[in-house]
Design a protein around this motif. Structure first.
Motif, PDB file in Angstrom:
ATOM      1  N   TYR A 488     -69.042 -47.403 -76.605  1.00 17.88           N
ATOM      2  CA  TYR A 488     -67.990 -47.709 -76.738  1.00 17.88           C
ATOM      3  C   TYR A 488     -67.128 -47.401 -77.865  1.00 17.88           C
ATOM      4  O   TYR A 488     -66.256 -46.632 -77.525  1.00 17.88           O
ATOM      5  CB  TYR A 488     -68.262 -49.150 -76.384  1.00 17.88           C
ATOM      6  CG  TYR A 488     -68.779 -49.326 -75.077  1.00 17.88           C
ATOM      7  CD1 TYR A 488     -68.593 -48.849 -73.908  1.00 17.88           C
ATOM      8  CD2 TYR A 488     -68.620 -51.152 -74.833  1.00 17.88           C
ATOM      9  CE1 TYR A 488     -69.393 -49.378 -72.686  1.00 17.88           C
ATOM     10  CE2 TYR A 488     -69.092 -51.321 -73.658  1.00 17.88           C
ATOM     11  CZ  TYR A 488     -69.003 -50.389 -72.653  1.00 17.88           C
ATOM     12  OH  TYR A 488     -69.509 -50.577 -71.245  1.00 17.88           O
ATOM     13  N   ILE A 489     -68.064 -47.169 -78.783  1.00 14.83           N
ATOM     14  CA  ILE A 489     -67.113 -47.233 -80.346  1.00 14.83           C
ATOM     15  C   ILE A 489     -66.742 -45.813 -80.363  1.00 14.83           C
ATOM     16  O   ILE A 489     -65.541 -45.339 -80.247  1.00 14.83           O
ATOM     17  CB  ILE A 489     -68.266 -47.092 -81.389  1.00 14.83           C
ATOM     18  CG1 ILE A 489     -68.312 -48.499 -81.800  1.00 14.83           C
ATOM     19  CG2 ILE A 489     -67.102 -46.884 -82.688  1.00 14.83           C
ATOM     20  CD1 ILE A 489     -67.758 -49.324 -81.765  1.00 14.83           C
ATOM     21  N   SER A 490     -67.530 -44.646 -79.757  1.00 14.48           N
ATOM     22  CA  SER A 490     -67.390 -43.350 -80.384  1.00 14.48           C
ATOM     23  C   SER A 490     -66.263 -42.927 -79.274  1.00 14.48           C
ATOM     24  O   SER A 490     -65.111 -42.026 -79.069  1.00 14.48           O
ATOM     25  CB  SER A 490     -68.611 -42.479 -79.307  1.00 14.48           C
ATOM     26  OG  SER A 490     -68.529 -41.462 -79.582  1.00 14.48           O
ATOM     27  N   MET A 499     -59.526 -38.208 -82.914  1.00 15.85           N
ATOM     28  CA  MET A 499     -60.777 -37.728 -83.895  1.00 15.85           C
ATOM     29  C   MET A 499     -61.988 -38.478 -83.730  1.00 15.85           C
ATOM     30  O   MET A 499     -62.170 -39.533 -82.714  1.00 15.85           O
ATOM     31  CB  MET A 499     -60.063 -37.882 -85.034  1.00 15.85           C
ATOM     32  CG  MET A 499     -60.070 -39.711 -85.498  1.00 15.85           C
ATOM     33  SD  MET A 499     -59.132 -39.430 -86.970  1.00 15.85           S
ATOM     34  CE  MET A 499     -57.836 -39.183 -86.550  1.00 15.85           C
ATOM     35  N   ASN A 500     -63.233 -37.937 -84.350  1.00 12.87           N
ATOM     36  CA  ASN A 500     -64.865 -38.494 -83.996  1.00 12.87           C
ATOM     37  C   ASN A 500     -64.771 -39.897 -85.528  1.00 12.87           C
ATOM     38  O   ASN A 500     -64.037 -40.106 -85.614  1.00 12.87           O
ATOM     39  CB  ASN A 500     -65.610 -37.442 -84.699  1.00 12.87           C
ATOM     40  CG  ASN A 500     -65.307 -36.706 -85.275  1.00 12.87           C
ATOM     41  OD1 ASN A 500     -64.582 -37.260 -86.427  1.00 12.87           O
ATOM     42  ND2 ASN A 500     -66.390 -35.247 -85.896  1.00 12.87           N
ATOM     43  N   PHE A 501     -66.118 -39.899 -85.014  1.00 11.15           N
ATOM     44  CA  PHE A 501     -66.076 -41.513 -86.041  1.00 11.15           C
ATOM     45  C   PHE A 501     -65.761 -41.066 -87.431  1.00 11.15           C
ATOM     46  O   PHE A 501     -65.279 -41.896 -88.097  1.00 11.15           O
ATOM     47  CB  PHE A 501     -67.578 -41.942 -85.062  1.00 11.15           C
ATOM     48  CG  PHE A 501     -68.367 -42.995 -86.769  1.00 11.15           C
ATOM     49  CD1 PHE A 501     -67.240 -44.103 -86.544  1.00 11.15           C
ATOM     50  CD2 PHE A 501     -68.952 -42.926 -87.159  1.00 11.15           C
ATOM     51  CE1 PHE A 501     -68.112 -45.285 -87.481  1.00 11.15           C
ATOM     52  CE2 PHE A 501     -69.071 -43.853 -88.470  1.00 11.15           C
ATOM     53  CZ  PHE A 501     -69.013 -44.657 -88.492  1.00 11.15           C
ATOM     54  N   ASN A 502     -66.547 -40.056 -87.356  1.00 13.67           N
ATOM     55  CA  ASN A 502     -66.643 -39.916 -89.317  1.00 13.67           C
ATOM     56  C   ASN A 502     -65.001 -39.198 -89.727  1.00 13.67           C
ATOM     57  O   ASN A 502     -65.100 -39.727 -90.870  1.00 13.67           O
ATOM     58  CB  ASN A 502     -67.374 -38.670 -89.148  1.00 13.67           C
ATOM     59  CG  ASN A 502     -69.453 -38.731 -89.446  1.00 13.67           C
ATOM     60  OD1 ASN A 502     -69.220 -39.869 -89.022  1.00 13.67           O
ATOM     61  ND2 ASN A 502     -69.886 -38.084 -88.673  1.00 13.67           N
ATOM     62  N   HIS A 503     -64.536 -39.165 -88.860  1.00 13.27           N
ATOM     63  CA  HIS A 503     -63.126 -38.388 -89.515  1.00 13.27           C
ATOM     64  C   HIS A 503     -62.274 -40.056 -89.008  1.00 13.27           C
ATOM     65  O   HIS A 503     -61.660 -39.856 -90.452  1.00 13.27           O
ATOM     66  CB  HIS A 503     -62.302 -37.252 -88.147  1.00 13.27           C
ATOM     67  CG  HIS A 503     -61.178 -36.610 -89.172  1.00 13.27           C
ATOM     68  ND1 HIS A 503     -61.752 -35.651 -89.788  1.00 13.27           N
ATOM     69  CD2 HIS A 503     -59.628 -37.288 -88.570  1.00 13.27           C
ATOM     70  CE1 HIS A 503     -59.983 -35.175 -90.068  1.00 13.27           C
ATOM     71  NE2 HIS A 503     -59.323 -36.746 -89.436  1.00 13.27           N
TER      72      HIS A 503
END
Length: 569
Positions: A488-490, A499-503
């Motif tokens: 869900y978060i991703s 954008m992705n999580f790390n970014h």
């Protein structure tokens, strides 16, 4: 009838003797007696000089032909004809094969260039040739004559100490020769050499600001020149020097007196180099009491410059006085004219000095004329190498400067862009509480509206409370904190932010620390490691790279610019 017969008889007897006398041509000494006592540039000598030259040509006597052409140089008033006769002297000397005569011929042409035209470049070229041919000469008078003229050039270039050594040698030689049992003409020539060397060394000491030594030598020169009426010109040069020294001793009335006394004889011989210098110092001395007279003297210097295209460095300020005078008078035309004249003078001085300085250091050394060539060729090579190295280093420094300048400009642009963001109302709030609203239109939602709204609320709280500053924050940890799953978060971050999580986490952290640096000056004194720790990034390098990726500028450059701005404010 008887009388006529007797006269015919006498004629027949005397005719052979008359023919014999007519066939006897005068020798060289007899011809020279007609003009050897005449003054320089006296045209009455020329018919006899031409007779002397014709005789030498007919007899193919090149040594005598050299003498004849030298006499023509002496008595011809035309400066251009002096050069022509000087070339003829060189031709005759080369035909003679006598190195001493060749050296004398080249030296003579150099003297014409120097004295009659004040052209140092061609004069020095001729001195070089004279020096080369005189290397092995036993004629000490010739050696010292060349040494004297080398000293003159070195004095002009400003190498006063080296010139002084030359003139000291000449003074010792010529003075001794005046005491030797020589022909009166030789004694006269050596006396002139002695007086001229005294004059030149006094000029060197004056130029080197050794005024007391120059004073004492000038007094000696005046005393010696007064011993005979044959040295009125030499006396005038010493009077000129005394006038200039009086100027430097602030005795302006004395300077004007001596300078005016020196002028007639020096003008008469056409020495416009010293005439221009005399007028310059007259102007400087007259400035104290009569400015209008001074300006007229300075203008005479300009007239000489216009006529002969010559100026010495020491009187360059002549034009500065004229420019300032007409500037105060608000005479724009005159001020502009003399400004242009000064530019011309500077160009001429620069060109002459570049050539002469290089030339004299290639050809001569104050220690020994005979050993100079090899030493100076190596010196010249070293200078060339150093010049090339200097040019390369200058190019590298210029390139580095350009790169540094471009880098600084780019940093400034990036900093200004960030500053514009901070100056925009509500940017900080948007960055923290609405950062999930991306500019792109989200694709068709995968998550249900209920789940999306729930994640929206939770992430807003996460951002508002700066929970992203925790070290070692991963997607799993965030899912656990928000009581949801990583899918869900991703998915939500990708759909709402593109954008992705790390970014996403990285941008939150960098925006946060950037806002702190901008709004709170204490953070400007933090080191990079401390700033990285403040926003939850584990290493200095990772923080620096991420800051640059998001803001387009390194943190150290941002801090430097911010400090400059805060300090200037």
């Amino acid at each position: 009838m008887t009388i006529l017969r007797n006269m015919s008889f006498v004629f027949l007897i005397l005719f052979p003797f008359t023919c014999l006398l007519a066939s006897e041509k005068p020798d060289y000494a007899d011809i020279r007696k007609h003009y050897e006592d005449l003054e320089k540039n006296d045209i009455r000598a020329l018919p006899y000089v031409n007779q002397y030259i014709r005789k030498a040509k007919n007899e193919a006597n090149f040594a005598k032909l050299v003498q004849g052409y030298r006499d023509a140089v002496l008595f011809t008033p035309s400066e251009q004809k002096k050069l022509v006769y000087a070339d003829s002297t060189i031709y005759a000397a080369l035909r003679s094969g006598d190195n001493d005569l060749i050296s004398i011929a080249y030296l003579g042409k150099g003297i014409i260039y120097y004295f009659n035209f004040i052209k140092f470049k061609p004069a020095l070229d001729e001195y070089v040739k004279a020096y080369q041919y005189a290397k092995n000469t036993k004629d000490e008078y010739l050696k010292h004559k060349i040494l004297y003229h080398l000293g003159v050039v070195k004095n002009y270039l400003g190498y006063y100490r080296e010139a002084i050594e030359h003139f000291n040698d000449c003074i010792a030689f010529f003075e001794q020769k005046t005491k030797d049992p020589l022909h009166p003409n030789e004694i006269y020539n050596n006396k002139r050499g002695y007086l001229n060397s005294l004059h030149q060394i006094s000029v060197c000491y004056k130029n080197d600001e050794q005024y007391s030594r120059s004073d004492s030598i000038v007094n000696i020169g005046l005393s010696k020149a007064n011993e005979s009426n044959d040295f009125l010109l030499e006396k005038s040069y010493f009077l000129k020097s005394k006038g200039i020294l009086n100027f430097y001793h602030d005795n302006y009335d004395g300077a004007i007196l001596y300078l005016n006394q020196s002028l007639p004889a020096i003008i008469k011989v056409g020495d416009f180099e010293w005439v221009s210098i005399i007028y310059f110092y007259l102007g400087r001395s007259q400035m104290k009491n009569d400015q209008e007279k001074a300006i007229k003297s300075f203008q005479k210097v300009d007239s000489i410059f216009n006529k002969h295209h010559f100026v010495v460095p020491r009187i360059r300020s002549n034009y500065e006085f004229l420019i300032n005078y007409y500037k105060k008078k608000k005479n724009i035309d005159k001020e502009l004219y003399y400004t242009k004249q000064l530019l011309k003078a500077d160009s001429l001085i620069s060109k002459d000095f570049t050539y002469l300085s290089s030339k004299i250091h290639k050809e001569y050394d104050r220690q020994s004329l005979l050993d100079e060539k090899e030493y100076l060729e190596q010196t010249n090579f070293n200078r060339t190498v150093l010049t090339i190295i200097f040019c390369i280093l200058a190019f590298i420094f210029l390139l580095l400067f350009i790169l540094h300048y471009r880098k600084e400009q780019n940093i400034l642009i990036k900093y200004k862009a960030l500053q514009d963001k901070f100056d925009s109302a509500g940017w900080v709030n948007k960055a923290q509480t609405e950062s999930f609203i991306h500019s792109i239109e989200p694709k068709k939602m995968i998550l249900t509206p209920e789940i999306s709204n729930e994640l929206f609320e939770k992430l807003s709280s996460f951002e508002k409370n700066h929970e992203f500053t925790q070290k070692g924050l991963t997607q799993n940890k965030l899912a656990s904190m928000l009581k949801t799953n990583t899918y869900y978060i991703s998915t939500f971050i990708n759909e709402t932010k593109g954008m992705n999580f790390n970014h996403y986490i990285g941008e939150l952290r960098i925006n946060y620390i950037t806002e702190l640096l901008y709004s709170n000056q204490k953070y400007l004194n933090y080191n990079i490691e401390a700033l990285a720790e403040e926003c939850g990034i584990s290493t200095r390098q990772s923080f620096s790279d991420l800051f640059f990726e998001i803001n387009g500028i390194r943190p150290k450059d941002f801090i430097r610019k911010r400090k400059e701005e805060v300090g200037s404010g």
